[in-house]
Scaffold this motif. Structure first.
Motif, PDB file in Angstrom:
ATOM      1  N   GLN A  37       5.864   7.288   6.209  1.00  0.00           N
ATOM      2  CA  GLN A  37       5.424   8.178   5.255  1.00  0.00           C
ATOM      3  C   GLN A  37       6.695   8.941   4.755  1.00  0.00           C
ATOM      4  N   ILE A  50       0.210   7.335  -7.396  1.00  0.00           N
ATOM      5  CA  ILE A  50      -0.322   8.433  -7.149  1.00  0.00           C
ATOM      6  C   ILE A  50       0.426   9.841  -7.389  1.00  0.00           C
ATOM      7  N   GLY A  96       7.998   6.494   2.199  1.00  0.00           N
ATOM      8  CA  GLY A  96       7.269   6.773   1.026  1.00  0.00           C
ATOM      9  C   GLY A  96       7.437   7.800   0.085  1.00  0.00           C
ATOM     10  N   SER A 134      -4.383  17.285  -6.966  1.00  0.00           N
ATOM     11  CA  SER A 134      -3.860  16.229  -6.521  1.00  0.00           C
ATOM     12  C   SER A 134      -2.948  16.758  -4.934  1.00  0.00           C
ATOM     13  N   ALA A 153      -0.833   8.278   3.251  1.00  0.00           N
ATOM     14  CA  ALA A 153      -0.920   6.633   2.926  1.00  0.00           C
ATOM     15  C   ALA A 153      -1.927   6.134   3.997  1.00  0.00           C
ATOM     16  N   ARG A 154      -2.689   5.249   3.813  1.00  0.00           N
ATOM     17  CA  ARG A 154      -3.461   4.530   4.830  1.00  0.00           C
ATOM     18  C   ARG A 154      -3.839   3.221   4.154  1.00  0.00           C
ATOM     19  N   TYR A 155      -3.857   2.297   5.221  1.00  0.00           N
ATOM     20  CA  TYR A 155      -4.677   1.067   4.739  1.00  0.00           C
ATOM     21  C   TYR A 155      -5.652   0.839   5.476  1.00  0.00           C
ATOM     22  N   ASP A 169       2.389   1.675  -3.314  1.00  0.00           N
ATOM     23  CA  ASP A 169       1.380   2.010  -4.408  1.00  0.00           C
ATOM     24  C   ASP A 169       0.905   3.406  -4.315  1.00  0.00           C
ATOM     25  N   HIS A 170       0.726   3.958  -3.119  1.00  0.00           N
ATOM     26  CA  HIS A 170       0.510   5.348  -2.842  1.00  0.00           C
ATOM     27  C   HIS A 170       1.338   6.222  -3.668  1.00  0.00           C
ATOM     28  N   TYR A 171       2.780   6.161  -3.109  1.00  0.00           N
ATOM     29  CA  TYR A 171       3.712   7.012  -3.475  1.00  0.00           C
ATOM     30  C   TYR A 171       4.238   6.976  -4.711  1.00  0.00           C
ATOM     31  N   GLN A 212       0.630  -1.227  -0.015  1.00  0.00           N
ATOM     32  CA  GLN A 212      -0.096   0.053   0.090  1.00  0.00           C
ATOM     33  C   GLN A 212       0.725   1.349  -0.022  1.00  0.00           C
TER      34      GLN A 212
END
Length: 595
Positions: free
Chosen positions: A514, A437, A517, A495, A502-504, A432-434, A429
């Motif tokens: 973070q 996105i 990330g 954006s 980020a969070r899950y 993928d987020h950093y 996660q």
């Protein structure tokens, strides 16, 4: 005279691209089209698009979605395929040719694709795990009578936050065996480790011969998902409650169109789904024949990608309607985003379908095919770029290209191991987020600036005319010059303003995670300023002269070619110069381009 000189230079450079020796091409052009469809159509079509439709006004979301496809998706895909086919180079060399100052955008594309391929294969690993588990009767996520289930397990979806479904517990406690947070690493999940190894073996044998092997595989991997989606839709449409689910999916809520967020979501979905900025389609188009009809491929890939998203929406929401009917809860409580939709919610729907094992096997095999196509493309970006830059060195060391591809796959496999530990879902996660996105929006912005503004719509049209005999029409030129840059800028600003850490699920990553990330994000973005600094360093003249040269196409070719002779490199192949247009200097001396 200046126009004649420029056209003569463009023709010389284009001929050099066309006659580049040893550049493999697709056996048939349909193979590139299928590979392009496979690259664009991925898991996001199945788990992201239906959710965005649900959240953004149902059928009303199709209005901004189709608008963004028309003015953003198709023009930018056309741009990338044109640059790749004309330069016959991967993203690193292609961007260095069109705008030397922003050659770092190509390097960043390679970096982001490689980072993504290390963790994207985890999704394929999960699909294989579920596929193997689907051959059991009953399905292991069908009831709560298993050793991994908790006392709060229920076989039906519920609004309660104190209970969890059998499919949730299979995903969380059986497959992932996830820890409580990123601070607790846990142990290696050996089953997932071995399946990850199997996944990379599959990838390797599909791409080890380059486009010659990938071109054969995509006949199946690109087409089979459609067979499965249509079969699932026919089956789901006959289930009670299916019509309610489809109605929920397509009935428009027009007031949602007044929200800026809906339009930005539509643009972002088009952008990420087609894969603008990742360099994958640009790299694959570099293996096209020089005179291939780029527009035909562009329209085919973009339109089929969007139709697939809409088809997947019907499949997913017809199943949601069925679950809502069985369990007596609103459809709005079932719709979730991301992996949870295809690995938790949808498997739960299979559990109560007739012949549940058959549908589960078909569905997860379809996910495998969707994932493999996208993974091919991401690995190919790295292979193509490194082979373009260091061909002689790599062949001298590895002897065969197949061994070099094996080394790339092996290295990516090692980097993916943290994702198959018990902490793996948090690592996945975070990456993928950093990556998908944060990084990609910066990449896209600078790519559009480099190609649409620096290189220019006029040069792109010249390239198209040289390859196909037809220039880009006024619609594409306006989109390249005005619409695409403005929309990309708006998306980037929005954006940044709307950025969330980020969070899950309910777990928020600690500050140190973070920070990691952001380091992951910077490993790709940092190449943009580094590339610009390097270009300004190597170009001759004063700073003002350097700056002027740095936005001139092919400027680095002239510099590298001069350096080749200054170094007395007569025993080296000038075709493999640092960033070369493959003009054999012994035959064709450099011609000054007066742009």
């Amino acid at each position: 005279m200046e126009f004649v000189s420029r056209r003569a230079t463009m023709m010389t450079q284009g001929a050099a691209m066309k006659e580049q020796p040893n550049r493999p091409t697709w056996s048939r052009q349909i193979e590139f089209t299928l590979a392009g469809i496979g690259c664009a159509v991925g898991l996001g079509n199945v788990w992201r698009f239906p959710y965005l439709c649900f959240r953004s006004g149902g059928g009303a979301f199709l209005v901004p979605y189709l608008f963004m496809l028309l003015v953003l998706g198709i023009p930018l895909l056309y741009m990338e395929l044109t640059v790749g086919q004309y330069t016959r180079r991967g993203p690193v060399h292609a961007l260095a040719i069109v705008c030397p100052l922003l050659k770092g955008v190509g390097m960043a594309s390679v970096a982001i694709s490689f980072i993504m391929c290390t963790y994207y294969n985890i999704v394929i690993t999960w699909a294989l795990y579920y596929l193997f588990s689907s051959f059991q009767a009953p399905l292991p996520w069908q009831n709560c009578n298993n050793t991994w289930n908790t006392a709060n397990c229920t076989s039906h979806a519920t609004n309660s936050s104190y209970s969890s479904t059998a499919s949730q517990e299979f995903f969380k406690y059986k497959m992932l065996q996830q820890t409580s947070g990123v601070d607790e690493t846990g142990t290696l999940r050996w089953e997932l480790f071995l399946i990850l190894l199997l996944a990379w073996i599959l990838i390797y044998f599909c791409i080890f011969k380059g486009v010659k092997s990938t071109g054969k595989v995509v006949y199946f991997t690109a087409l089979f998902p459609y067979v499965t989606l249509i079969a699932l839709l026919i089956n789901n449409a006959q289930l009670p409650g299916a019509v309610d689910g489809i109605t929920f999916f397509i009935v428009p809520e027009w007031e949602k169109l007044l929200s800026v967020e809906v339009w930005v979501n539509a643009a972002a979905q088009i952008f990420n789904s087609i894969g603008i900025g990742f360099g994958s389609l640009l790299a694959m188009s570099s293996y096209n024949s020089f005179n291939n009809n780029v527009l035909k491929d562009t329209l085919t890939i973009a339109i089929i990608n969007s139709l697939t998203s809409i088809l997947a929406g019907f499949v997913i929401f017809s199943a949601f309607g069925y679950m809502s009917y069985l369990q007596g809860i609103p459809i709005s409580d079932l719709a979730v985003d991301g992996p949870g939709l295809v690995y938790v919610v949808y498997p739960q729907a299979f559990a109560s379908m007739p012949v549940s094992q058959l549908w589960a096997v078909l569905f997860f095999f379809m996910l495998l095919c969707l994932g493999l196509d996208s993974e091919f493309a991401m690995v190919e970006v790295m292979v193509t770029s490194l082979m373009d830059e260091f061909y002689q060195t790599l062949i001298a060391f590895f002897r065969r290209k197949e061994l070099f591809v094996l080394a790339i796959c092996g290295f990516a496999f090692l980097l993916g191991i943290p994702c198959v530990m018990q902490v793996g879902i948090y690592v996945f996660q975070l990456m993928d987020h950093y990556t998908a996105i944060v990084s990609i929006m910066f990449l896209a912005f600078f790519e559009v600036i480099a190609i649409c503004w620096s290189y220019g719509a006029k040069r792109l049209s010249d390239n198209l005319e040289e390859m196909t005999g037809q220039r880009a029409n006024i619609f594409f030129r306006v989109c390249w010059l005005v619409v695409a840059p403005v929309l990309i800028t708006v998306i980037l600003i929005f954006s940044i303003i709307q950025f969330k850490p980020a969070r899950y699920e309910d777990y928020v990553f600690p500050p140190w995670a973070q920070g990691v990330g952001w380091v992951i994000a910077l490993t790709s973005i940092i190449w943009i300023p580094l590339g610009a600094i390097h270009t300004l360093w190597v170009l001759p003249g004063s700073f003002k002269q350097k700056l002027k040269l740095s936005v001139k196409p092919y400027a680095l070719d002239e510099k590298s070619n001069a350096a080749y002779y200054e170094r007395g490199g007569k025993n080296r192949d000038p075709d493999i110069a640092a960033i070369s247009s493959s003009i054999d200097l012994a035959v064709n001396p450099p011609v000054e381009a007066k742009f």
